[in-house]
Design an enzyme around this catalytic site. Structure first.
Site, mmCIF file in Angstrom:
data_model
loop_
_atom_site.group_PDB
_atom_site.id
_atom_site.type_symbol
_atom_site.label_atom_id
_atom_site.label_comp_id
_atom_site.label_asym_id
_atom_site.label_seq_id
_atom_site.Cartn_x
_atom_site.Cartn_y
_atom_site.Cartn_z
ATOM 1 C CG ASN A 138 -6.468 1.441 9.276
ATOM 2 O OD1 ASN A 138 -5.297 1.090 9.065
ATOM 3 N ND2 ASN A 138 -7.404 0.577 9.627
ATOM 4 C CG LEU B 105 -0.250 -5.391 11.502
ATOM 5 C CD1 LEU B 105 0.298 -6.790 11.297
ATOM 6 C CD2 LEU B 105 -1.755 -5.372 11.278
ATOM 7 C CG ASP C 112 -11.069 -2.027 12.085
ATOM 8 O OD1 ASP C 112 -10.041 -1.376 11.853
ATOM 9 O OD2 ASP C 112 -11.068 -3.259 12.234
ATOM 10 C CG HIS D 194 -10.406 -3.286 7.978
ATOM 11 N ND1 HIS D 194 -9.662 -3.847 9.006
ATOM 12 C CD2 HIS D 194 -11.425 -4.144 7.738
ATOM 13 C CE1 HIS D 194 -10.231 -4.982 9.377
ATOM 14 N NE2 HIS D 194 -11.303 -5.184 8.629
ATOM 15 C CG ASN E 177 -2.163 -0.894 0.937
ATOM 16 O OD1 ASN E 177 -3.023 -0.548 0.143
ATOM 17 N ND2 ASN E 177 -2.203 -2.046 1.584
ATOM 18 C CB ILE F 82 -3.617 4.436 16.882
ATOM 19 C CG1 ILE F 82 -3.419 3.713 15.539
ATOM 20 C CG2 ILE F 82 -3.239 5.892 16.748
ATOM 21 C CD1 ILE F 82 -1.981 3.590 15.097
HETATM 22 C C1 GRF Z 1 -3.257 -4.862 3.927
HETATM 23 O O1 GRF Z 1 -4.076 -5.954 3.667
HETATM 24 C C2 GRF Z 1 -4.016 -3.843 4.719
HETATM 25 O O2 GRF Z 1 -5.358 -3.760 4.385
HETATM 26 C C3 GRF Z 1 -3.878 -4.385 6.104
HETATM 27 O O3 GRF Z 1 -2.549 -4.863 6.156
HETATM 28 C C4 GRF Z 1 -2.118 -5.220 4.854
HETATM 29 C C5 GRF Z 1 -0.864 -4.459 4.565
HETATM 30 O O4 GRF Z 1 -0.233 -4.860 3.392
HETATM 31 N N1 GRF Z 1 -4.270 -3.417 7.084
HETATM 32 P P1 GRF Z 1 1.003 -4.051 2.842
HETATM 33 O O5 GRF Z 1 2.047 -3.986 3.944
HETATM 34 O O6 GRF Z 1 0.550 -2.690 2.419
HETATM 35 O O7 GRF Z 1 1.518 -4.851 1.680
#
Ligand code: GRF
Length: 208
Positions: free
Chosen positions: A108, A91, A151, A110, A14, A94
């Site tokens: 965030n 992970l 969330d 999700h 991401n 916060i």
């Molecule tokens: C993603 O699935 C996101 O939705 C979740 O953790 C994962 C992170 O993946 N919260 P990356 O580190 O961005 O590859």
């Protein structure tokens, strides 16, 4: 320039989608000031390095207790003074003081259609395992502002993804990322940076 800090824990795909969008101009006027990881071996830090962005690690195990870790995390964000904090697979719980200080300025991603498969215990592959176990036919991803719940903050954008008959948690996770996460996270960021996103009565309004 609209300045952001991105917090990560893992692979950083991401984060990569954001870096690529900023570079390609599909996320205009955004600058990534710093990438913060709670895990020093996160590949996301390597992605930051390759993009010439400062990457730092703030790991709970390097601090005497949670309070000191929270302070260090807050300091690392405040030090660069971003307009927005982006949690891209971060992970970590916060810290409340961070949520207070950056109200409606933390987003965030999700990997489900909130409120389905969200809340305590729903993270990473566990989300997709639960989706397959329940047998739902559609899942997806959600970008939301972070409030003091799990969330539960105002929803900015969601995108649905089909669940296929032969999906495993891994294939589903990959499709949710490709079809939803990497699309709606950069898009939400671009809209917020453009000043098009407001929150009223706990709900997000996006200007036409
Ligand atoms: C993603 O699935 C996101 O939705 C979740 O953790 C994962 C992170 O993946 N919260 P990356 O580190 O961005 O590859």
């Amino acid at each position: 320039m609209f300045k952001i800090v991105v917090c990560v824990s893992g692979g950083g795909t991401n984060l990569q989608a954001i870096i690529d969008g900023v570079r390609a101009g599909s996320i205009p006027n955004v600058e990534i000031l710093r990438v913060i990881s709670n895990n020093k071996s996160a590949y996301a830090l390597e992605r930051a390095k390759q993009a010439g962005i400062e990457g730092i690690c703030i790991a709970p195990r390097d601090y005497a207790d949670r309070e000191q870790f929270n302070e260090a995390l807050l300091y690392a964000i405040d030090e660069v003074g971003p307009d927005l904090v982006v949690l891209a697979g971060f992970l970590v719980t916060i810290p409340p003081q961070l949520i207070r200080e950056y109200e409606n300025r933390i987003i965030n991603i999700h990997p489900s259609l909130i409120p389905a498969f969200s809340g305590t215990g729903y993270y990473g592959l566990k989300v997709h395992e639960a989706v397959l176990k329940r047998g739902v036919k559609v899942t997806g991803a959600t970008v939301h502002f972070v409030d003091d719940g799990m969330d539960t903050g105002p929803i900015i954008m969601q995108k649905a993804v089909q669940v296929l008959r032969n999906d495993t948690p891994e294939t589903l996770q990959r499709r949710v990322m490709e079809e939803a996460e990497w699309v709606i996270l950069p898009w939400s960021l671009a809209l917020i940076a453009a000043g098009a996103v407001t929150v009223e009565d706990g709900k997000v309004c996006i200007a036409e």
